[in-house]
Design an enzyme around this catalytic site. Structure first.
Site: not given
Ligand code: NAD
Ligand code: TYD
Length: 351
Positions: A133, A157, A161, A221, A287-288
């Site tokens: 999202d 990032y 995406k 979030r 902050d980030r």
């Molecule tokens: P993650 O970082 O835990 O895992 C990513 C995986 O991709 C790893 O196993 C890594 O080894 C592999 N990878 C990275 N670069 C690669 C490459 N060049 N070639 C082959 N493999 C590679 O990520 P996640 O949190 O599991 O997210 C998975 C997908 O879901 C991503 O596309 C992310 O954008 C999407 N997504 C994640 C969230 C979230 O909250 N984590 C939410 C919405 C969408």
């Molecule tokens: P994160 O888990 O990195 O997910 P995203 O940035 O993709 O939403 O962060 C979630 C929220 O938490 C985001 O608002 C940033 C904040 N955050 C902290 O406050 N402290 C931390 O150490 C991290 C990793 C994130």
């Protein structure tokens, strides 16, 4: 077991991808090929329980490597691609944007190229692109993202995406590749790498280390338990319409500081510490850069068209997650050894 479909799952050794591999292997008679480069975020220990399953195959390969993709497509002839592989962490994208362009944009383009080249017959094929999202930017206090919200990515990032989403749709419009895109809110649950907020908090409470809350902690979030995301993907892949986009959300908005306090309470209770003990570890840090204020999803298309609703309430999901991390201390120790320490120090030294 005879399999009636081959699914190539990219990024299957990561957090969400490993749940997807386990889910599809256990639920369907499909052959599952897990293609993963095993970056810092990829870990085959996430899939220990299904190693040796007759329908499971692992290919260590990089989606930036077109020859490797050709070889894998030639050998397995996948019917579906479920594309999870990505560089996934916003803070890392701020430190090194190019890595995100290479994997998320070029890597996705390579997969699309391979699909177009190897899929002579498009009947029964599906390119399912897993996205976020965050491509929609940041909300104020009101409103929700929907399938019609214009893209407005604001971190390297989310920009990467967003670009990959556009390429996937362009391949549908131009070459008729059957694609589906889903954009999901923040996931949490077992096997999440401790760079994201929830596992960072759990880990730091365990080790009685400062809990870094960026800015004033009021960023919001929408949190979704990872199995709810996988169930949505399963439903959309089987019953969704190609060429369409679906938003997936938890109906569970939380301010970061409230989420962190909730985790502190759960952990104090589980660890037998006095109430308030872990809250003393909270530190408001710098902050980030470009920190998005609020994400929230209107998932009514998915509910109306396919009947999906999240099943796991946050109180339950967070408790299950904490229980898992407390049980899997070895997993946590494994992923936080080596290069992780340097990352963590670099990330937090200036905050
Ligand atoms: P993650 O970082 O835990 O895992 C990513 C995986 O991709 C790893 O196993 C890594 O080894 C592999 N990878 C990275 N670069 C690669 C490459 N060049 N070639 C082959 N493999 C590679 O990520 P996640 O949190 O599991 O997210 C998975 C997908 O879901 C991503 O596309 C992310 O954008 C999407 N997504 C994640 C969230 C979230 O909250 N984590 C939410 C919405 C969408
Ligand atoms: P994160 O888990 O990195 O997910 P995203 O940035 O993709 O939403 O962060 C979630 C929220 O938490 C985001 O608002 C940033 C904040 N955050 C902290 O406050 N402290 C931390 O150490 C991290 C990793 C994130």
């Amino acid at each position: 077991m005879k399999s009636d479909k081959t699914i190539l799952i990219t990024g299957g050794a990561g957090f969400i991808g490993s749940h997807a591999v386990r889910h599809f292997i256990n639920k369907y008679p499909y052959r599952i090929v897990n293609l993963d480069a095993l970056t810092y975020a990829g870990n085959l220990n996430n899939l220990k329980d299904i190693q040796g399953h007759p329908n499971y195959h692992f290919e260590k390969a990089d989606i930036r490597d077109r020859d490797a993709l050709d070889r894998i497509f030639n050998f397995y002839k996948p019917d579906w691609i479920m594309h999870f592989a990505a560089e996934s962490h916003v803070d890392r994208s701020i430190m090194d944007p190019l890595a995100f362009i290479e994997t998320n944009v070029l890597g996705t383009a390579n997969l699309l190229l391979a699909a177009r080249k190897h899929w002579q017959e498009l009947q029964g094929k599906l390119f399912y692109h897993v996205s976020t999202d965050e491509v929609f930017g940041s909300l104020g206090a009101e409103g929700y993202f929907s399938e019609d919200t214009p893209y407005d990515p604001r971190s390297p990032y989310s920009a990467s995406k967003a670009s990959s989403d556009h390429f996937v749709r362009a391949y549908h419009h131009t070459y008729h590749i059957p694609v589906i895109v889903s954009n999901c809110s923040n996931n949490y649950g077992p096997y999440q790498f401790p760079e994201k907020l929830i596992p960072v908090v759990i880990q730091n409470i365990l080790n009685e280390k400062p809990i870094p809350v960026y800015g004033d902690g009021t960023n919001i979030r929408d949190w979704l338990y990872v199995q709810d995301h996988i169930d949505a993907i399963d439903l959309i892949a089987h019953r969704g319409k190609t060429g369409e986009t679906y938003l997936i959300g938890g109906h569970n908005e939380l301010r970061n500081i409230d989420l962190v306090r909730l985790l502190c309470n759960i952990m104090d209770h589980k660890l037998g510490r006095t109430k308030g003990h872990s809250e003393n570890l909270i530190r408001f840090v710098k902050d980030r850069p470009g920190h998005d204020q609020r994400y929230a999803i209107d998932a009514s298309k998915l509910e109306k068209n396919l009947g999906w609703l999240p099943m796991i309430k946050p109180e339950i999901g967070l408790e299950m997650t904490v229980d898992w991390y407390l049980k899997e201390k070895e997993w946590l120790a494994g992923v936080t050894s080596g290069a992780y320490q340097a990352y963590y120090e670099q990330q937090y030294q200036n905050r």
